[in-house]
Enzyme design. Structure first.
Site, short mmCIF file in Angstrom:
data_model
loop_
_atom_site.label_atom_id
_atom_site.label_comp_id
_atom_site.label_asym_id
_atom_site.label_seq_id
_atom_site.Cartn_x
_atom_site.Cartn_y
_atom_site.Cartn_z
N ASN A 106 -6.09 2.42 -3.18
CA ASN A 106 -4.72 2.74 -2.79
C ASN A 106 -4.52 4.20 -3.12
OD1 ASN A 106 -4.59 0.00 -2.40
ND2 ASN A 106 -3.00 -0.39 -3.92
N ARG B 117 -3.27 -7.21 5.17
CA ARG B 117 -3.31 -7.42 3.74
C ARG B 117 -1.93 -7.87 3.27
NH1 ARG B 117 -2.83 -3.31 -1.18
NH2 ARG B 117 -3.11 -4.90 -2.77
N GLU C 145 -4.23 0.78 0.69
CA GLU C 145 -2.86 1.29 0.87
C GLU C 145 -2.93 2.79 1.06
OE1 GLU C 145 0.14 0.40 -2.11
OE2 GLU C 145 -0.59 -1.66 -2.32
N GLU D 273 -3.55 -2.82 -8.19
CA GLU D 273 -3.17 -1.72 -9.08
C GLU D 273 -2.88 -2.14 -10.51
OE1 GLU D 273 -0.02 0.56 -7.31
OE2 GLU D 273 -1.23 1.14 -5.59
N HIS E 255 -0.06 -9.40 -6.92
CA HIS E 255 0.60 -8.11 -6.67
C HIS E 255 1.90 -8.12 -7.48
CE1 HIS E 255 0.83 -4.63 -3.57
NE2 HIS E 255 1.79 -4.42 -4.45
N TYR F 3 -2.19 7.67 -2.77
CA TYR F 3 -0.93 8.33 -2.42
C TYR F 3 -0.96 9.83 -2.70
CZ TYR F 3 0.88 3.74 -1.45
OH TYR F 3 1.05 2.51 -0.88
C1 FCB Z 1 1.99 0.99 -4.57
C2 FCB Z 1 2.25 -0.50 -4.57
C3 FCB Z 1 2.95 -1.00 -3.34
C4 FCB Z 1 4.04 -0.04 -2.88
C5 FCB Z 1 3.50 1.36 -2.78
C6 FCB Z 1 4.50 2.36 -2.29
O1 FCB Z 1 1.83 1.44 -5.87
O2 FCB Z 1 1.04 -1.21 -4.70
O3 FCB Z 1 3.45 -2.28 -3.63
O4 FCB Z 1 5.13 -0.14 -3.69
O5 FCB Z 1 3.00 1.77 -4.02
#
Ligand code: FCB
Length: 451
Positions: free
Chosen positions: A293, A78, A354, A167, A122, A295
């Site tokens: 994505n 990607r 992500e 995002e 992006h 985290y």
């Molecule tokens: C996300 C972004 C990516 C990177 C990660 C850590 O929010 O999409 O570009 O910065 O965080």
């Protein structure tokens, strides 16, 4: 309980990057300036005064980077296409040299047996469009569709699936509401027309991709929102935050309507941005896959001061990444279950586009990253065992890179270390671990014709 990595046959293993974070070469071959070039030049905007002017120099070193991907055995890569490389002012004449770079990249990926998964936006909006209001200007959605047409017409013969936006939540909130990312506007909730215009751009692009027989996905940064307690004020604050972070970016695409944003003081038509027919344009093309994505989860309490209708609070007693983000892998399973409950049949197959973590002052031994990825893949396997259709996992990130407002050195997310002074790439322990994991998964399904 499924095996640790009991993911289905045909599951796609990948890694992710983004143009401004790795390419460098910002003044080469006719590329125009983006909002990130402008923002990074502002004193104090980016830690250490860093910029993406060179970053990982991927624009020149992509063959070496593709060799690293091949060494991992990736199914997919990607990356994002830089809009100002293709259309230097955002609209008007195409820059053939810019487009040719992505042509070479795609061919080299295919030659290495890796399927390209491009993201069209992006965050690096051409500065020329920002000068006309950026995503606050409805016209930007139509310019995005024009740009998507140019890129899809050039690469669509070799690239089957596309991500329109990365995002839109983070871009809207950090870029237009809080001003900590480019373009650095501080409009608070009045930033939300920028969200609507991105979603409109998504809908227009998804439809033109479909017209060409191509698949369209959207990558959202989603977070399970936990109320700090069962107190009704905390529950209300959590619902308000969930509407802003998650539902605002997913409901219109999957259900054709916006969530109730009244707790944020945002009117139904998002300050006049939503026009009749817009939600159809956003919803009707449908989504071939939801890019997720992930985290961390977010804990929310009732506000203690007037202003925002919520407070974001820390999640204590769990590890935190170098970025200070709480590590709660089971929240990924929960998020996927929540999505299925909320959207039912409207939820398309999910691909993790992500997931990863920054590790402090690392070079090669990066055990915390291995632990992070293993725990999240476990969480994913649990969701798959619950019957959720999960198609792949793209780790963030292949390379240490320009981490937006954090600059080059402080938040390293790569499976491959990059020495930004010499551009030497050194695979970390997580690189070998991921390579072996991919090989083991493939071996398990060998002979079945998939995997
Ligand atoms: C996300 C972004 C990516 C990177 C990660 C850590 O929010 O999409 O570009 O910065 O965080």
């Amino acid at each position: 309980m499924p095996d640790r990595f009991d993911l289905p046959a045909g599951f796609r293993w990948g890694a992710a990057t983004a143009a401004y974070q790795i390419e460098g070469a910002v003044d080469e071959d006719g590329r125009g300036p983006s909002v990130w070039d402008t923002f990074a030049a502002r004193p104090g905007a980016v830690r250490g005064g860093h910029t993406g002017a060179v970053a990982c120099d991927h624009y020149h070193r992509y063959p070496e980077d593709i060799a690293l991907m091949k060494g991992l055995g990736l199914d997919g890569y990607r990356f994002s296409v830089s809009w100002p490389r293709v259309l230097p002012t955002g609209a008007g004449a195409v820059n053939p040299a810019g487009l040719a770079f992505y042509d070479r990249l795609v061919d080299a990926l295919l030659e290495a047996g890796i399927t390209p998964l491009p993201t069209l936006f992006h965050w690096d909006l051409p500065q020329g469009l920002e000068d006309r209001g950026g995503w606050l200007n409805r016209d930007t959605a139509y310019r995005f569709a024009d740009y998507a047409t140019v890129v899809a017409d050039r690469l669509g013969d070799r690239v089957p699936a596309w991500i329109t936006l990365n995002e839109p939540f983070v871009h809207t909130v950090y870029g237009y509401a809080l001003g900590t990312h480019a373009p650095g506007r501080t409009l608070m909730f009045e930033a939300l027309p920028a969200a609507h215009h991105q979603l409109l751009g998504h809908g227009l692009a998804a439809s033109l991709l479909h017209d060409r027989g191509l698949e369209a996905m959207l990558s959202n940064n989603l977070t399970p929102v936990e109320p700090a307690s069962s107190d009704p004020a905390d529950l209300a604050a959590a619902a308000a935050y969930d509407a802003l972070h998650n539902r605002l970016f997913t409901d219109p695409v999957l259900l054709g309507r916006y969530p109730d944003l009244s707790a944020l003081g945002v009117p139904d038509d998002i300050f006049g941005a939503v026009r009749p027919g817009d939600l159809d344009l956003i919803h009707t093309p449908g989504l071939d896959g939801l890019g997720l994505n992930f985290y961390n989860p977010t804990r929310v309490a009732a506000p203690t001061e007037p202003g925002l209708p919520f407070d974001l609070v820390d999640i204590p007693d769990v590890p935190h990444t170098a970025f200070g983000w709480p590590v709660v892998p089971e929240a990924l399973t929960q998020l996927l279950i929540n999505l299925r409950e909320l959207y039912g049949k409207a939820l398309p197959p999910v691909t993790i586009t992500e997931n990863g973590c920054s590790v402090a002052e690392e070079t090669v031994p990066d055990q915390p990253r291995i632990d992070f990825m293993a725990a999240h893949l476990d969480a994913l396997a649990r969701a798959a065992a619950e019957g959720i259709d999960i198609r792949g996992y793209y780790t963030w990130s292949l390379l240490d890179n320009f981490e937006w407002a954090e600059g080059l050195f402080s938040q390293r997310f790569g499976l491959v270390h990059v020495d930004f002074a010499t551009q030497v790439r050194t695979p970390k322990a997580s690189y070998a671990w991921y390579r072996d994991l991919i090989a083991a998964h493939r071996k398990r399904f060998a002979g079945q014709g998939v995997g």
